[in-house]
Design an enzyme around this catalytic site. Sequence first.
Site, PDB file in Angstrom:
ATOM      1  CD  GLU A 109      -0.860   9.196   7.152  1.00 38.21           C
ATOM      2  OE1 GLU A 109      -0.173   8.991   6.134  1.00 38.21           O
ATOM      3  OE2 GLU A 109      -0.478   9.883   8.115  1.00 38.21           O
ATOM      4  CB  CYS A 129       2.377  -0.999   7.841  1.00 41.89           C
ATOM      5  SG  CYS A 129       2.656  -2.130   6.448  1.00 41.89           S
ATOM      6  CB  CYS A 133       8.472  -0.802   2.593  1.00 38.92           C
ATOM      7  SG  CYS A 133       7.422  -2.149   1.972  1.00 38.92           S
ATOM      8  CB  CYS A 136       6.981   2.990   3.598  1.00 39.29           C
ATOM      9  SG  CYS A 136       5.227   3.351   3.848  1.00 39.29           S
ATOM     10  N   GLY A 176      -0.689   0.664   5.949  1.00 38.27           N
ATOM     11  CA  GLY A 176      -1.057  -0.741   6.070  1.00 38.27           C
ATOM     12  C   GLY A 176      -0.948  -1.504   4.772  1.00 38.27           C
ATOM     13  CD  GLU A 177      -0.115  -5.823   1.585  1.00 42.03           C
ATOM     14  OE1 GLU A 177      -1.070  -6.275   0.923  1.00 42.03           O
ATOM     15  OE2 GLU A 177       0.814  -5.159   1.087  1.00 42.03           O
ATOM     16  CB  SER A 208      -1.675  -0.672  -2.975  1.00 46.23           C
ATOM     17  OG  SER A 208      -0.279  -0.838  -2.909  1.00 46.23           O
ATOM     18  CG  HIS A 233       8.482   0.052  -4.528  1.00 50.15           C
ATOM     19  ND1 HIS A 233       7.874   1.113  -5.182  1.00 50.15           N
ATOM     20  CD2 HIS A 233       7.609  -0.334  -3.550  1.00 50.15           C
ATOM     21  CE1 HIS A 233       6.698   1.357  -4.626  1.00 50.15           C
ATOM     22  NE2 HIS A 233       6.509   0.497  -3.649  1.00 50.15           N
ATOM     23  CG  ASN A 307       6.184  12.226  -0.775  1.00 50.90           C
ATOM     24  OD1 ASN A 307       6.583  13.373  -0.898  1.00 50.90           O
ATOM     25  ND2 ASN A 307       4.931  11.866  -1.012  1.00 50.90           N
ATOM     26  CB  CYS A 350       1.939   6.181   3.020  1.00 51.49           C
ATOM     27  SG  CYS A 350       0.912   6.053   1.557  1.00 51.49           S
TER      28      CYS A 350
END
Length: 359
Positions: A109, A129, A133, A136, A176-177, A208, A233, A307, A350
């Site tokens: 996406e 990913c 986290c 997420c 993803g990272e 990021s 975070h 979110n 995400c």
Amino acid sequence: MDNKIDQTNKNITDLASADTDIKSMTIPQLERFLQNLGEKPYRASQLFAWMHQKQVRTYDEMTNLSAQLRQTLRQIAPLTVLEPVEVQISRQDGTRKYLFQLPDGNRIESVLMKYKHGNSVCISSQAGCRMACRFCASAIGGLVRNLKPSEMLEQIYRIGQDIGERISHVVVMGTGEPLDNYDNLLRFLELLTDAHGLKISQRSITVSTCGLVPKIRALADRKLQITLALSLHAPSQEKRLSLMPVAARYALSDVMDACDYYFAQTGRRMTFEYSLIRGVNDSDQDAKQLCALLAHKNCHVNLIPVNPVRECGYRQPDDNTTADFKNKLEKNKINVTIRRELGRDIDGACGQLRKKYLQ
């Protein structure tokens, strides 16, 4: 002459059996590739321009290449072109969320955000990913595979063509990272900024990371002028570990040292992303610890009311708590903004849209 033709035919046969992704090649690589096909080096610039400047979907559109070369390319190097499976458009702010299907059937996406300063696209760097986290949606289902440079570029190209406008800013902050796909990321950045392609300025690109220390340092040594955004975070190692498993590999102190190194090597101000989660990291004590952590750093803090993701169970704080948290940072002379919420009515977080299609 016959020997040269025989060698060219052998090269074509060898390339046909390989996984050749020419949209991920630089111009020098394309020159070598085409020379193996018996073509002149100047064809590389023509091919590059068709793929990255005009962003055509088929070889048939490349009218200044010979019919024979186009036929050969169709056989040995299928063009990577992404097709949208679904597009959601926010009625609130015009944000567009795209779900693209990859050639192997995986789905990723991307998000288009319209600002006064231009059109910004947030892209994915992996299908899934493995950072896991806690808050997420991208981590649901784990990592499937890395994206190729062409697959990262295609998200930008297709969105730009869909809206009929230039994309001026790119954020690699979707699923993803990015630093977990380091080599492909570097090639993507090289192609995206190439003067013969889309020619986006490095200063208009943000990457990021959740804090892969060795890769942050390696990226710093390249002295690129991109913005690096750390997904922070949490203001302490203990709290960060409860939210982000990557903290078990890289302690917060080491991550912050790597960020300082990035600034020292590039002169580029760091951005720290801080997702505010009700009752988890939004207290007065959290604000105080964050001020101490970032004291005297040349940085910007992006506060993000989290979110909501149903599987995660986290909620965002109310507006007063968010504003109070921001004020505490500002009183300590930390540059901070609250990210404008975009796409809340369209699976904005995400991984949310992709998650709907996972079995």
